[in-house]
Design a protein around this motif. Structure first.
Motif, short mmCIF file in Angstrom:
data_model
loop_
_atom_site.label_atom_id
_atom_site.label_comp_id
_atom_site.label_asym_id
_atom_site.label_seq_id
_atom_site.Cartn_x
_atom_site.Cartn_y
_atom_site.Cartn_z
N MET A 25 1.02 -1.16 -0.08
CA MET A 25 -0.04 -0.01 0.13
C MET A 25 1.02 1.46 -0.08
SD MET A 25 -3.15 0.81 2.60
CE MET A 25 -2.26 1.99 3.78
N GLY A 26 0.60 2.14 -0.86
CA GLY A 26 1.44 3.30 -1.02
C GLY A 26 1.10 4.48 -0.05
N GLN A 27 1.63 5.42 -0.20
CA GLN A 27 1.33 6.80 1.08
C GLN A 27 -0.15 7.09 0.57
OE1 GLN A 27 3.44 6.52 3.42
NE2 GLN A 27 3.57 8.96 3.45
N LEU A 28 -1.02 7.15 1.79
CA LEU A 28 -2.30 7.87 1.61
C LEU A 28 -2.04 9.10 1.50
CD1 LEU A 28 -3.95 5.54 4.22
CD2 LEU A 28 -4.14 5.38 1.86
N THR A 29 -2.99 9.87 0.70
CA THR A 29 -3.18 11.43 0.76
C THR A 29 -3.95 11.82 2.12
OG1 THR A 29 -5.30 11.45 -0.28
CG2 THR A 29 -3.43 11.17 -1.82
N ARG A 30 -3.61 12.98 2.42
CA ARG A 30 -4.19 13.49 3.39
C ARG A 30 -5.82 13.32 3.44
NH1 ARG A 30 -1.51 17.90 6.72
NH2 ARG A 30 0.35 16.57 7.50
N SER A 31 -6.49 13.50 2.25
CA SER A 31 -7.74 13.16 1.88
C SER A 31 -8.26 11.92 2.64
CB SER A 31 -8.36 13.50 0.83
OG SER A 31 -7.92 14.86 0.37
N GLU A 32 -7.45 11.08 2.22
CA GLU A 32 -7.65 9.60 2.49
C GLU A 32 -7.48 9.34 4.00
OE1 GLU A 32 -6.45 7.21 -1.60
OE2 GLU A 32 -4.85 7.85 -0.58
N LEU A 33 -6.33 10.10 4.48
CA LEU A 33 -6.03 9.96 6.04
C LEU A 33 -7.29 10.40 6.72
CD1 LEU A 33 -2.40 10.74 5.97
CD2 LEU A 33 -3.16 8.65 6.32
N VAL B 70 -0.44 1.72 9.07
CA VAL B 70 0.83 2.21 9.13
C VAL B 70 0.66 3.32 10.04
CG1 VAL B 70 2.98 2.96 8.35
CG2 VAL B 70 1.64 1.53 7.04
N GLU B 71 1.56 3.52 11.22
CA GLU B 71 1.48 4.74 12.23
C GLU B 71 1.56 5.85 11.47
OE1 GLU B 71 3.73 5.88 15.98
OE2 GLU B 71 2.82 3.89 16.14
N ASN B 72 0.80 6.94 11.79
CA ASN B 72 0.76 8.12 11.00
C ASN B 72 0.59 9.38 11.95
OD1 ASN B 72 -0.74 10.54 9.51
ND2 ASN B 72 0.05 9.17 7.69
N GLU B 73 1.46 10.18 11.87
CA GLU B 73 1.73 11.61 12.90
C GLU B 73 0.22 12.24 12.60
OE1 GLU B 73 3.29 12.18 15.62
OE2 GLU B 73 3.95 10.32 15.20
N VAL C 86 -2.71 11.42 11.41
CA VAL C 86 -3.88 11.18 11.95
C VAL C 86 -3.78 10.84 13.51
CG1 VAL C 86 -4.84 8.67 12.16
CG2 VAL C 86 -4.05 9.17 9.88
N LYS C 87 -2.73 10.69 13.99
CA LYS C 87 -2.43 10.53 15.52
C LYS C 87 -2.73 12.03 16.21
CE LYS C 87 0.76 7.82 18.56
NZ LYS C 87 1.74 7.34 18.53
N GLU C 88 -2.22 12.92 15.41
CA GLU C 88 -2.43 14.26 16.12
C GLU C 88 -4.02 14.79 15.87
OE1 GLU C 88 -1.87 18.94 14.60
OE2 GLU C 88 -0.53 17.40 13.83
N MET C 89 -4.64 14.32 14.83
CA MET C 89 -5.98 14.78 14.66
C MET C 89 -6.77 14.20 15.69
SD MET C 89 -6.37 17.08 12.03
CE MET C 89 -7.89 16.61 11.51
N VAL C 90 -6.48 12.76 15.81
CA VAL C 90 -7.48 11.99 16.43
C VAL C 90 -7.24 12.30 18.24
CG1 VAL C 90 -7.96 9.48 17.70
CG2 VAL C 90 -7.82 9.96 15.05
N TYR C 91 -6.12 12.56 18.68
CA TYR C 91 -5.79 13.04 20.02
C TYR C 91 -6.30 14.20 20.17
CZ TYR C 91 -3.89 8.59 21.59
OH TYR C 91 -3.64 7.28 21.85
N GLY C 92 -6.19 15.19 19.11
CA GLY C 92 -6.68 16.59 19.21
C GLY C 92 -8.17 16.63 19.59
N VAL C 93 -8.76 15.95 18.51
CA VAL C 93 -10.16 16.06 18.62
C VAL C 93 -10.73 15.53 20.05
CG1 VAL C 93 -12.46 15.16 17.99
CG2 VAL C 93 -10.66 15.79 16.27
N ILE C 94 -10.18 14.25 20.71
CA ILE C 94 -10.33 13.81 21.88
C ILE C 94 -10.01 14.97 22.91
CG2 ILE C 94 -9.92 12.01 23.62
CD1 ILE C 94 -9.11 10.24 21.33
N VAL D 108 -8.94 24.97 3.30
CA VAL D 108 -8.61 23.25 3.16
C VAL D 108 -9.45 22.28 3.90
CG1 VAL D 108 -6.87 21.38 2.94
CG2 VAL D 108 -6.50 23.41 1.89
N ALA D 109 -9.16 22.96 5.32
CA ALA D 109 -9.77 22.27 6.58
C ALA D 109 -11.53 22.29 6.28
CB ALA D 109 -9.75 23.14 7.85
N ILE D 110 -12.12 23.34 5.93
CA ILE D 110 -13.42 23.46 5.60
C ILE D 110 -13.89 22.34 4.45
CG2 ILE D 110 -15.48 24.91 4.79
CD1 ILE D 110 -13.99 27.18 6.41
N ASN D 111 -13.13 22.65 3.00
CA ASN D 111 -13.52 21.74 1.99
C ASN D 111 -13.20 20.21 2.40
OD1 ASN D 111 -14.06 23.90 0.34
ND2 ASN D 111 -12.09 23.98 -0.69
#
Length: 140
Positions: free
Chosen positions: A1-9, A42-45, A47-55, A101-104
């Motif tokens: 599996m290649g790198q996921l785009t931010r949108s996929e993440l 795959v661990e992804n910074e 994703v982690k930052e966003m998930v923990y931030g929201v929590i 970007v965040a809104i879109n």
């Protein structure tokens, strides 16, 4: 599996937040890291930052959401919709992601995963939060 785009993440982030929401509502114990491992191979910074931030900021995010959801509250939205709105608000308010970007990205997710009514709500909330912040910044 290649790198996921931010949108996929962001789809992965939404999925993790959705899961957490379900566990919380059912008062089930969970480990955030376990859910992250299940959803993201795959661990992804990002994703982690966003998930923990929201929590971490969930109370603040929900309070803000409720201020802007006229005649509605975030807990009345479906789990997926809550995940998208919290993620959009977090990214808008607490990260360096460009506002547009965040809104879109949140609105694009809502196009796929929410109904039209909710997509409009999410778009409206993010838009109003952004414009109100802009006004506050200018008046300082």
């Amino acid at each position: 599996m290649g790198q996921l785009t931010r949108s996929e993440l962001r789809i992965k982030i939404m999925t993790v937040l959705y899961q957490i929401n379900v566990y919380q509502k059912n008062k089930m114990l969970y480990q955030v890291d376990d859910i992250l491992k299940e959803v993201v191979e795959v661990e992804n910074e990002f994703v982690k930052e966003m998930v923990y931030g929201v929590i971490t900021y969930q109370k603040e995010l929900d309070t803000i959401a409720n201020q802007y959801l006229s005649g509605w509250t975030i807990d009345r939205l479906g789990n997926t919709d809550q995940a998208i709105l919290r993620m959009g608000l977090y990214e808008l308010l607490y990260t360096t992601t460009p506002v547009i970007v965040a809104i879109n990205e949140a609105v694009e997710l809502a196009k796929f995963y929410s109904d039209d009514e909710v997509r409009k709500m999410i778009n409206g909330v993010l838009d109003k939060v952004y414009h109100d912040r802009e006004l506050n910044d200018e008046s300082r």
